[in-house]
Design a protein around this motif. Structure first.
Motif, short mmCIF file in Angstrom:
data_model
loop_
_atom_site.label_atom_id
_atom_site.label_comp_id
_atom_site.label_asym_id
_atom_site.label_seq_id
_atom_site.Cartn_x
_atom_site.Cartn_y
_atom_site.Cartn_z
N TYR A 463 0.84 -1.21 0.00
CA TYR A 463 0.00 0.00 0.00
C TYR A 463 0.87 1.25 0.00
O TYR A 463 1.99 1.25 0.53
CB TYR A 463 -0.90 0.04 1.25
CG TYR A 463 -1.96 -1.03 1.27
CD1 TYR A 463 -3.26 -0.76 0.87
CD2 TYR A 463 -1.66 -2.32 1.69
CE1 TYR A 463 -4.24 -1.74 0.88
CE2 TYR A 463 -2.63 -3.31 1.72
CZ TYR A 463 -3.92 -3.02 1.31
OH TYR A 463 -4.87 -4.00 1.32
N ASN A 464 0.34 2.30 -0.61
CA ASN A 464 0.86 3.64 -0.39
C ASN A 464 0.20 4.12 0.90
O ASN A 464 -0.94 4.60 0.89
CB ASN A 464 0.51 4.55 -1.56
CG ASN A 464 1.05 5.97 -1.39
OD1 ASN A 464 1.32 6.42 -0.27
ND2 ASN A 464 1.22 6.67 -2.50
N ALA A 465 0.88 3.93 2.02
CA ALA A 465 0.27 4.15 3.33
C ALA A 465 -0.06 5.62 3.57
O ALA A 465 -0.99 5.93 4.31
CB ALA A 465 1.19 3.62 4.43
N LYS A 466 0.69 6.51 2.97
CA LYS A 466 0.44 7.93 3.19
C LYS A 466 -0.85 8.38 2.51
O LYS A 466 -1.57 9.24 3.01
CB LYS A 466 1.62 8.76 2.68
CG LYS A 466 1.52 10.24 3.03
CD LYS A 466 2.80 10.98 2.70
CE LYS A 466 2.68 12.44 3.12
NZ LYS A 466 3.92 13.20 2.83
N LYS A 467 -1.16 7.77 1.34
CA LYS A 467 -2.36 8.16 0.60
C LYS A 467 -3.48 7.12 0.68
O LYS A 467 -4.50 7.27 0.02
CB LYS A 467 -1.99 8.41 -0.87
CG LYS A 467 -1.03 9.59 -1.04
CD LYS A 467 -0.79 9.89 -2.51
CE LYS A 467 0.10 11.11 -2.68
NZ LYS A 467 0.34 11.43 -4.11
N ASP A 468 -3.25 6.06 1.48
CA ASP A 468 -4.27 5.02 1.67
C ASP A 468 -4.70 4.43 0.32
O ASP A 468 -5.88 4.32 0.00
CB ASP A 468 -5.48 5.59 2.40
CG ASP A 468 -6.34 4.47 3.03
OD1 ASP A 468 -6.07 3.29 2.74
OD2 ASP A 468 -7.26 4.78 3.79
N VAL A 469 -3.70 4.01 -0.49
CA VAL A 469 -3.96 3.46 -1.82
C VAL A 469 -3.35 2.06 -1.91
O VAL A 469 -2.17 1.87 -1.59
CB VAL A 469 -3.36 4.35 -2.93
CG1 VAL A 469 -3.52 3.70 -4.29
CG2 VAL A 469 -4.03 5.71 -2.91
N HIS A 470 -4.16 1.10 -2.33
CA HIS A 470 -3.67 -0.27 -2.54
C HIS A 470 -2.85 -0.31 -3.84
O HIS A 470 -3.30 0.15 -4.88
CB HIS A 470 -4.84 -1.24 -2.63
CG HIS A 470 -4.46 -2.63 -3.03
ND1 HIS A 470 -4.79 -3.16 -4.26
CD2 HIS A 470 -3.76 -3.59 -2.38
CE1 HIS A 470 -4.32 -4.39 -4.34
NE2 HIS A 470 -3.69 -4.68 -3.22
N LEU A 471 -1.64 -0.86 -3.78
CA LEU A 471 -0.77 -0.94 -4.95
C LEU A 471 -0.86 -2.27 -5.67
O LEU A 471 -1.06 -2.32 -6.88
CB LEU A 471 0.69 -0.68 -4.54
CG LEU A 471 1.00 0.67 -3.92
CD1 LEU A 471 2.45 0.73 -3.51
CD2 LEU A 471 0.66 1.80 -4.88
N PHE A 472 -0.69 -3.36 -4.92
CA PHE A 472 -0.63 -4.67 -5.56
C PHE A 472 -0.74 -5.76 -4.51
O PHE A 472 -0.34 -5.57 -3.36
CB PHE A 472 0.71 -4.83 -6.31
CG PHE A 472 0.70 -5.92 -7.33
CD1 PHE A 472 0.22 -5.70 -8.61
CD2 PHE A 472 1.18 -7.18 -7.03
CE1 PHE A 472 0.22 -6.69 -9.57
CE2 PHE A 472 1.18 -8.19 -7.97
CZ PHE A 472 0.70 -7.95 -9.25
N THR A 473 -1.29 -6.90 -4.90
CA THR A 473 -1.36 -8.07 -4.02
C THR A 473 -0.76 -9.27 -4.73
O THR A 473 -1.16 -9.59 -5.85
CB THR A 473 -2.81 -8.38 -3.62
OG1 THR A 473 -3.32 -7.31 -2.81
CG2 THR A 473 -2.88 -9.68 -2.81
N MET A 474 0.20 -9.90 -4.07
CA MET A 474 0.79 -11.13 -4.59
C MET A 474 0.09 -12.31 -3.93
O MET A 474 -0.12 -12.32 -2.71
CB MET A 474 2.29 -11.19 -4.27
CG MET A 474 3.08 -10.04 -4.84
SD MET A 474 4.85 -10.13 -4.44
CE MET A 474 5.37 -11.45 -5.54
N LYS A 475 -0.29 -13.31 -4.72
CA LYS A 475 -0.99 -14.48 -4.20
C LYS A 475 -0.11 -15.71 -4.32
O LYS A 475 0.49 -15.95 -5.37
CB LYS A 475 -2.31 -14.68 -4.94
CG LYS A 475 -3.30 -13.54 -4.72
CD LYS A 475 -4.66 -13.84 -5.33
CE LYS A 475 -5.64 -12.72 -5.04
NZ LYS A 475 -6.99 -12.99 -5.56
#
Length: 517
Positions: A463-475
């Motif tokens: 996540y971009n924790a400062k902007k509360d944005v999900h970037l990517f999820t690895m499964k």
């Protein structure tokens, strides 16, 4: 002595056109892969026992420094070119061959390199005569798996595919949904410093595309392929704020208003038309049916949520409920790495730049956390900036199996080998070490990266924790102990700092108050 030297140097020219032994070689060039072994066939036809003869394999103009020299029933290294010592040997051109007894003087070369490409002379001489022939070896070098990157361009997505390290020049093929080929928008070949070929191609696609693949190959059936899910990537895309957004929004509002006015006119007209009451009744029944269907779907969704024991991740605030404070493991780290006394800050020392001047990311600077996970969920944050400094450009954040040893070989740091991470460097930007690797179309100036591990679901999210944005999820499917690991890169003024998340200290303070009460 001088006469002997002259004969050695002029022997190929003196014997050319005067062969009395029928030496044969393959009609076409022999293909060998970089780093592998290959056999260059050479034989006499008709066959003849040549075990008592002299055999010499040599490169053009190097008769006196042979690739292989056989005499007196043995291979000798007295005259052999140094680069072929322990890499060349007599071999059989086919399994059933009886070797020298039937005139088979084929050459095997091991650990092929790019300098091995070109012409090889096969020469044999004895009391019954001599013979020679020339064959060609082409070295096939497969380059890296193509790296796909995606950029927003107007209302389209510009997908680029790049790879280096090929010989000869590879072919490229684009496909949508792995089945339908299409022509790319551009294709450029270039030569790297090592004289191997680099290729870059791109295609301008609509966001309606789904899976897009780019494959590179020299021979069919031996491709290097990468695939990107356009739908997933397009959800991450944010177009640049160039001022056009306002006019697009204004146009959209105007269009919706016009459509609304048309709808009202149609409604008023239809209200007084014959059959209006029946249409209204039908519409009411349809509305009730839709409400019942939505209610059933909502009930089903709630039932599914009750059955799932998943860790929620709707926002950074909720993620911090699973926060853990990571402590760095300061043992067994390279001298080029500095870790502070609190073991929450890591950076490169000045010596790192001196010891790592070559290209590529310095993976050997990686350090692990002492925390390990075998179940549940965990969340931590990593700060990539410091006061009065720009955000780091070189860094790595992820997890790995606790039993794994970190090294500097990128090929060993893959999900299939127990490494999952987000990485940033000036050459490739921000990318995920998926197989194949995927570049993320996000702002390179990340300041705080949030990491969320859901062990049971096999998910690692960034996540971009400062902007509360999900970037990517690895499964994936985690097994055994998993530990965080980090790499500060080289050359940035800012260190890599593991944040002390406030929710942890607050919850500890509340527990202490409850205990005292």
């Amino acid at each position: 002595m001088l006469t002997l030297a002259v004969i050695v140097l002029l022997w190929p020219q003196l014997t050319q056109g005067s062969d009395s032994l029928p030496v044969k070689v393959a009609n076409a060039a022999v293909i060998g892969k970089l780093g592998s072994s290959v056999v260059l066939p050479c034989w006499l036809d008709p066959s003849l026992d040549i075990s008592n003869m002299e055999i010499r394999w040599y490169r053009p103009h190097k008769f006196g420094k042979p690739v292989l020299f056989y005499r007196d029933h043995k291979v000798t290294t007295d005259l052999q070119e140094e680069s072929y010592i322990n890499r060349s040997a007599l071999a059989l051109r086919e399994p059933q061959s009886a070797g020298l007894k039937v005139g088979d003087l084929s050459l095997r070369l091991d650990n092929l390199n790019t300098d091995d490409g070109g012409i090889f002379h096969c020469f044999v001489s004895g009391v019954s005569g001599y013979g020679s022939a020339a064959t060609t070896l082409n070295i096939l070098v497969q380059g890296s798996s193509p790296v796909l990157s995606v950029q927003f361009k107007d209302d389209f997505l510009n997908v680029s595919c790049s790879s280096c390290g090929w010989q000869p020049q590879p072919r490229i093929e684009w496909k949508s949904n792995r089945n339908t080929p299409f022509r790319p928008g551009g294709l450029v070949y270039s030569q790297a410093e090592n004289k191997l070929t680099c290729v870059q191609s791109w295609a301008l696609l609509s966001p309606s595309f789904h899976e897009v693949s780019c494959s590179l190959f020299i021979t069919k059936g031996d491709e290097r392929e990468s695939t990107v899910d356009i739908q997933t990537i397009s959800r991450l895309m944010v177009p640049a704020e160039d001022g056009s957004g306002f006019w697009k929004a204004l146009f959209a509002v105007a269009l919706l208003a016009a459509l609304a006015m048309i709808g009202v006119g149609v409604f008023l007209y239809g209200k007084y038309k014959t059959g209006y009451m029946q249409a209204k009744a039908d519409e009411e029944d349809q509305r009730k049916d839709e409400e019942d269907q939505r209610k059933d779907e909502e009930d089903q969704r709630k039932d599914e949520e009750d059955q799932l024991t998943v860790c929620s991740k709707p926002s950074i605030t909720d993620l911090r409920k699973h926060a853990v404070n990571i402590t760095l493991n300061s043992s067994n780290v390279y001298p080029d790495v500095f870790i502070n006394s609190n073991r929450n800050v890591v950076r490169d020392r000045a010596s790192a730049a001196e010891n790592n001047k070559g290209p590529g990311f310095p993976y050997y600077l990686s350090v692990c956390g002492i925390n390990s996970f075998t179940s549940g969920c965990a969340y931590w944050e990593v700060k990539l900036t410091a006061p009065s400094t720009k955000p780091k450009k070189s860094w790595l954040i992820g997890v790995t199996k606790a039993s794994h040893y970190l090294n500097n070989d990128k090929n060993d740091l893959t999900p299939s080998k127990g490494f999952w991470f987000l990485c940033s460097d000036e050459e490739t930007g921000i990318h995920i070490n998926t197989e194949p690797e995927i570049s993320l179309p996000v702002n390179p100036s990340l300041e705080v990266v949030g990491v969320f591990l859901d062990y049971e679901k096999g998910e690692l999210s960034f996540y971009n924790a400062k902007k509360d944005v999900h970037l990517f999820t690895m499964k994936t499917k985690f097994q055994g102990e998993i530990v965080p690991f980090f790499n500060p890169g080289i050359g940035d003024k800012a260190p890599l700092t593991i944040n002390l998340i406030e929710s942890i200290t607050e919850s500890r303070g509340e527990s202490a108050e409850n205990a005292s009460a």
